[in-house]
Design a protein around this motif. Structure first.
Motif, PDB file in Angstrom:
ATOM      1  N   MET A  93       0.676  -1.616   0.545  1.00 51.88           N
ATOM      2  CA  MET A  93       0.076  -0.113   0.478  1.00 51.88           C
ATOM      3  C   MET A  93       0.924   1.391  -0.139  1.00 51.88           C
ATOM      4  N   THR A  94       2.248   1.134   0.549  1.00 49.68           N
ATOM      5  CA  THR A  94       2.862   2.499   0.726  1.00 49.68           C
ATOM      6  C   THR A  94       3.083   2.775  -1.177  1.00 49.68           C
ATOM      7  N   GLY A  95       3.300   1.537  -1.804  1.00 47.93           N
ATOM      8  CA  GLY A  95       3.901   1.863  -2.811  1.00 47.93           C
ATOM      9  C   GLY A  95       2.693   2.294  -3.451  1.00 47.93           C
ATOM     10  N   PHE A  96       1.050   2.188  -3.046  1.00 44.86           N
ATOM     11  CA  PHE A  96       0.151   2.693  -4.361  1.00 44.86           C
ATOM     12  C   PHE A  96       0.793   4.531  -3.709  1.00 44.86           C
ATOM     13  N   TRP A  97       0.638   4.967  -2.538  1.00 41.36           N
ATOM     14  CA  TRP A  97       0.494   6.199  -1.975  1.00 41.36           C
ATOM     15  C   TRP A  97       1.682   6.837  -3.007  1.00 41.36           C
ATOM     16  N   SER A  98       3.103   6.173  -2.081  1.00 41.06           N
ATOM     17  CA  SER A  98       4.234   7.315  -3.312  1.00 41.06           C
ATOM     18  C   SER A  98       4.059   7.335  -4.285  1.00 41.06           C
ATOM     19  N   SER A  99       2.877   6.708  -5.286  1.00 36.31           N
ATOM     20  CA  SER A  99       3.013   6.719  -6.519  1.00 36.31           C
ATOM     21  C   SER A  99       1.631   8.480  -6.865  1.00 36.31           C
ATOM     22  N   PHE A 100       0.574   7.728  -6.055  1.00 32.53           N
ATOM     23  CA  PHE A 100      -0.360   9.216  -6.033  1.00 32.53           C
ATOM     24  C   PHE A 100       0.722  10.219  -5.310  1.00 32.53           C
TER      25      PHE A 100
ATOM     26  N   GLU B  58       3.099  11.370  -5.936  1.00 28.07           N
ATOM     27  CA  GLU B  58       3.774  11.581  -7.287  1.00 28.07           C
ATOM     28  C   GLU B  58       3.470  11.755  -8.985  1.00 28.07           C
ATOM     29  N   LEU B  59       2.386  11.283  -9.072  1.00 25.68           N
ATOM     30  CA  LEU B  59       1.486  11.792 -10.107  1.00 25.68           C
ATOM     31  C   LEU B  59       0.624  13.048  -9.315  1.00 25.68           C
ATOM     32  N   LEU B  60       0.414  13.516  -8.201  1.00 24.14           N
ATOM     33  CA  LEU B  60       0.041  14.821  -8.061  1.00 24.14           C
ATOM     34  C   LEU B  60       0.814  15.692  -7.483  1.00 24.14           C
ATOM     35  N   GLY B  61       2.218  15.305  -7.066  1.00 25.65           N
ATOM     36  CA  GLY B  61       3.334  16.010  -7.357  1.00 25.65           C
ATOM     37  C   GLY B  61       3.225  17.194  -5.552  1.00 25.65           C
ATOM     38  N   LEU B  62       3.107  15.973  -4.716  1.00 26.24           N
ATOM     39  CA  LEU B  62       2.814  16.680  -3.593  1.00 26.24           C
ATOM     40  C   LEU B  62       4.290  17.242  -2.551  1.00 26.24           C
ATOM     41  N   SER B  63       5.330  16.507  -3.517  1.00 29.47           N
ATOM     42  CA  SER B  63       6.356  16.958  -2.769  1.00 29.47           C
ATOM     43  C   SER B  63       7.208  17.770  -3.883  1.00 29.47           C
ATOM     44  N   ALA B  64       6.057  18.166  -4.786  1.00 35.54           N
ATOM     45  CA  ALA B  64       6.932  19.029  -5.842  1.00 35.54           C
ATOM     46  C   ALA B  64       6.608  20.806  -5.156  1.00 35.54           C
ATOM     47  N   GLU B  65       7.942  21.482  -5.745  1.00 36.04           N
ATOM     48  CA  GLU B  65       7.069  23.014  -5.639  1.00 36.04           C
ATOM     49  C   GLU B  65       6.801  23.355  -6.171  1.00 36.04           C
ATOM     50  N   PRO B  66       6.402  24.554  -6.182  1.00 31.90           N
ATOM     51  CA  PRO B  66       4.691  24.813  -7.084  1.00 31.90           C
ATOM     52  C   PRO B  66       5.205  24.680  -8.742  1.00 31.90           C
ATOM     53  N   LYS B  67       7.003  25.732  -8.146  1.00 33.66           N
ATOM     54  CA  LYS B  67       7.263  25.627  -9.968  1.00 33.66           C
ATOM     55  C   LYS B  67       7.384  24.818 -10.932  1.00 33.66           C
ATOM     56  N   ASP B  68       8.030  23.563 -10.150  1.00 27.58           N
ATOM     57  CA  ASP B  68       8.147  21.910 -10.483  1.00 27.58           C
ATOM     58  C   ASP B  68       7.156  21.566 -10.739  1.00 27.58           C
ATOM     59  N   LEU B  69       5.798  21.520 -10.646  1.00 35.05           N
ATOM     60  CA  LEU B  69       4.774  21.188 -10.697  1.00 35.05           C
ATOM     61  C   LEU B  69       3.767  21.323 -12.277  1.00 35.05           C
ATOM     62  N   THR B  70       3.894  20.410 -12.697  1.00 35.72           N
ATOM     63  CA  THR B  70       3.308  19.733 -14.608  1.00 35.72           C
ATOM     64  C   THR B  70       2.158  19.960 -14.949  1.00 35.72           C
ATOM     65  N   LEU B  71       1.899  20.079 -15.451  1.00 34.82           N
ATOM     66  CA  LEU B  71       0.420  20.324 -16.387  1.00 34.82           C
ATOM     67  C   LEU B  71      -0.797  18.959 -15.586  1.00 34.82           C
ATOM     68  N   LEU B  72      -0.146  18.122 -16.203  1.00 35.28           N
ATOM     69  CA  LEU B  72      -0.580  16.941 -15.506  1.00 35.28           C
ATOM     70  C   LEU B  72      -0.899  16.539 -14.216  1.00 35.28           C
TER      71      LEU B  72
END
Length: 172
Positions: free
Chosen positions: A1-8, A10-24
């Motif tokens: 389950m940890t892998g799912f949340w980690s992928s989720f 990443e998909l949402l860019g939860l640890s990314a800086e706002p300027k690094d968020l992708t369009l997706l």
């Protein structure tokens, strides 16, 4: 389950800086916030959407601001969604309290002000509420369908900011 949340995450860019968020990532955040906002709207009272009072308008402004920040990444995603729900539930609870307590309702929603009584202007209330004679005349033409003040029994500035009119009885 940890892998799912980690992928989720990443998909949402939860640890990314706002300027690094992708369009997706921003798009997915937007979709999730849209669905959550629909749930919030269903949870809140119908009145809050029509911004009947400052109490209702404040909720809309704050929730919209919080949720926009969740989308653009300038605030943590899930905590922002949770705070949105907390605000909506708080608004609903305060609205319930105001329903049962007239004094509390006046405190958070305000009270109406008499602007015209029996065809006479209540200038003190008009001045206090920043309603000019021209403002009153405009609303009188639009809402009461008259420009004759003597035909107005009562005009009130309602808690919503709208002016309501009651005309004199024609038989009187």
């Amino acid at each position: 389950m940890t892998g799912f949340w980690s992928s989720f995450g990443e998909l949402l860019g939860l640890s990314a800086e706002p300027k690094d968020l992708t369009l997706l990532q921003v798009s997915l955040r937007g979709i999730i916030v849209f669905v959550a906002t629909l749930a919030m709207v269903r949870l809140s009272s119908k009145r809050s959407l029509s911004e009947k009072t400052a109490f209702d308008a404040v909720l809309i402004v704050i929730v919209a601001s919080m949720l926009a920040r969740a989308i653009n990444g300038s605030a943590p995603f899930f905590p922002s969604l949770v705070v949105g729900f907390v605000l909506v539930v708080s608004h609903r609870i305060l609205g319930e309290i105001a329903y049962f307590s007239h004094g509390f309702g006046i405190m958070i929603k305000g009270r109406p002000a008499m602007l015209v009584q029996n065809g006479r202007l209540e200038r003190k209330n008009m001045r206090r509420n920043h309603i000019s004679e021209y403002d009153l005349e405009e609303d009188m033409r639009l809402s009461a369908k008259t420009d004759d003040l003597s035909k107005i029994k009562v005009a009130r500035l309602e808690r919503s900011g709208d002016i309501s009119f009651i005309k004199m009885d024609d038989a009187a």
